[in-house]
Design a protein around this motif. Structure first.
Motif, PDB file in Angstrom:
ATOM      1  N   SER A  87       0.804  -1.219   0.000  1.00  0.00           N
ATOM      2  CA  SER A  87       0.000   0.000   0.000  1.00  0.00           C
ATOM      3  C   SER A  87       0.836   1.268   0.000  1.00  0.00           C
ATOM      4  CB  SER A  87      -0.968   0.016   1.183  1.00  0.00           C
ATOM      5  OG  SER A  87      -0.251   0.067   2.387  1.00  0.00           O
ATOM      6  N   CYS A  88       1.987   1.275   0.616  1.00  0.00           N
ATOM      7  CA  CYS A  88       2.874   2.438   0.622  1.00  0.00           C
ATOM      8  C   CYS A  88       4.186   2.058  -0.030  1.00  0.00           C
ATOM      9  CB  CYS A  88       3.142   2.923   2.049  1.00  0.00           C
ATOM     10  SG  CYS A  88       1.768   3.816   2.751  1.00  0.00           S
ATOM     11  N   LYS A  89       4.762   3.038  -0.726  1.00  0.00           N
ATOM     12  CA  LYS A  89       6.034   2.800  -1.400  1.00  0.00           C
ATOM     13  C   LYS A  89       7.092   2.467  -0.367  1.00  0.00           C
ATOM     14  CE  LYS A  89       7.008   5.492  -4.746  1.00  0.00           C
ATOM     15  NZ  LYS A  89       7.397   6.642  -5.535  1.00  0.00           N
ATOM     16  N   THR A 119       1.931   8.011  -2.686  1.00  0.00           N
ATOM     17  CA  THR A 119       1.369   6.670  -2.863  1.00  0.00           C
ATOM     18  C   THR A 119       0.357   6.292  -1.792  1.00  0.00           C
ATOM     19  OG1 THR A 119       3.218   5.698  -1.652  1.00  0.00           O
ATOM     20  CG2 THR A 119       3.431   5.821  -4.057  1.00  0.00           C
ATOM     21  N   CYS A 120       0.247   7.108  -0.736  1.00  0.00           N
ATOM     22  CA  CYS A 120      -0.744   6.805   0.295  1.00  0.00           C
ATOM     23  C   CYS A 120      -1.094   8.075   1.064  1.00  0.00           C
ATOM     24  CB  CYS A 120      -0.250   5.726   1.247  1.00  0.00           C
ATOM     25  SG  CYS A 120       1.265   6.136   2.103  1.00  0.00           S
ATOM     26  N   ALA A 121      -2.250   8.054   1.713  1.00  0.00           N
ATOM     27  CA  ALA A 121      -2.741   9.237   2.417  1.00  0.00           C
ATOM     28  C   ALA A 121      -2.022   9.468   3.742  1.00  0.00           C
ATOM     29  CB  ALA A 121      -4.243   9.110   2.658  1.00  0.00           C
ATOM     30  N   VAL A 122      -1.672   8.413   4.438  1.00  0.00           N
ATOM     31  CA  VAL A 122      -1.081   8.564   5.764  1.00  0.00           C
ATOM     32  C   VAL A 122       0.422   8.797   5.679  1.00  0.00           C
ATOM     33  CG1 VAL A 122      -0.666   7.433   7.972  1.00  0.00           C
ATOM     34  CG2 VAL A 122      -2.872   7.194   6.848  1.00  0.00           C
ATOM     35  N   GLY A 123       1.110   7.981   4.951  1.00  0.00           N
ATOM     36  CA  GLY A 123       2.560   8.087   4.894  1.00  0.00           C
ATOM     37  C   GLY A 123       3.065   9.233   4.050  1.00  0.00           C
ATOM     38  N   CYS A 124       2.331   9.619   3.051  1.00  0.00           N
ATOM     39  CA  CYS A 124       2.798  10.662   2.135  1.00  0.00           C
ATOM     40  C   CYS A 124       2.091  11.989   2.380  1.00  0.00           C
ATOM     41  CB  CYS A 124       2.589  10.226   0.688  1.00  0.00           C
ATOM     42  SG  CYS A 124       3.490   8.737   0.225  1.00  0.00           S
ATOM     43  N   PHE A 131      -4.658  13.699  -0.804  1.00  0.00           N
ATOM     44  CA  PHE A 131      -4.094  12.551  -1.523  1.00  0.00           C
ATOM     45  C   PHE A 131      -4.932  12.198  -2.745  1.00  0.00           C
ATOM     46  CE2 PHE A 131      -4.174   7.903  -2.166  1.00  0.00           C
ATOM     47  CZ  PHE A 131      -2.899   7.749  -2.656  1.00  0.00           C
ATOM     48  N   ASP A 132      -6.255  12.249  -2.618  1.00  0.00           N
ATOM     49  CA  ASP A 132      -7.137  11.845  -3.719  1.00  0.00           C
ATOM     50  C   ASP A 132      -6.962  12.720  -4.953  1.00  0.00           C
ATOM     51  OD1 ASP A 132      -8.215   9.753  -2.228  1.00  0.00           O
ATOM     52  OD2 ASP A 132      -9.727  11.058  -1.332  1.00  0.00           O
ATOM     53  N   LYS A 183      -4.294  14.714  -5.356  1.00  0.00           N
ATOM     54  CA  LYS A 183      -2.850  14.945  -5.507  1.00  0.00           C
ATOM     55  C   LYS A 183      -2.538  16.441  -5.546  1.00  0.00           C
ATOM     56  CE  LYS A 183      -1.945  10.508  -6.428  1.00  0.00           C
ATOM     57  NZ  LYS A 183      -2.191   9.655  -5.329  1.00  0.00           N
TER      58      LYS A 183
END
Length: 126
Positions: free
Chosen positions: A19-21, A61-66, A87-88, A90
């Motif tokens: 899910s996350c890079k 690549t993800c809402a939480v980590g990025c 995130f959606d 960008k």
């Protein structure tokens, strides 16, 4: 019943890993903040110096980590009133004091949040 649970656990575990890079480079270790540090004092932002920047952020690549990490980095800047990273779509919107920050400095912070190559800013409108 046990086979179904096993398959579900394997699927969720696999989803978690992709899910996350996953950066291959080891991130620098952050040191714990000492409780005796003085709190950061933000300068007061006057209405005539307020500007808003809208821009696209690619590489998330993800809402939480990025997105959340970029948003926190922007919010922590001196002179930034609010920062929102979606995130959606960008995209990001930052309300800032033009005497303390510039669109170029905001771009540098976003790009530095990753390894300098992960996130790119485009379509800057200020």
């Amino acid at each position: 019943m046990n086979i179904t649970k096993s398959i579900a656990v394997i699927a969720l575990t696999g989803l978690l890993f992709v899910s996350c890079k996953n950066n291959t480079e080891e991130a620098p270790k952050k040191t714990a903040k000492i409780e005796t540090e003085a709190p950061k004092i933000q300068k007061k932002i006057t209405a005539e110096n307020v500007r808003t920047a809208h821009f696209s952020v690619s590489g998330m690549t993800c809402a939480v980590g990025c997105a959340k990490t970029i948003q926190e980095e922007l919010t922590d800047l001196d002179g930034v009133k609010t920062a929102t990273v979606n995130f959606d779509t960008k995209s990001a919107t930052v309300i800032f004091d033009k005497t303390l920050q510039t669109p170029a400095s905001l771009t540098k912070v976003v790009q530095a949040t990753g390894d300098g190559k992960t996130y790119t800013v485009s379509n800057m409108k200020s």
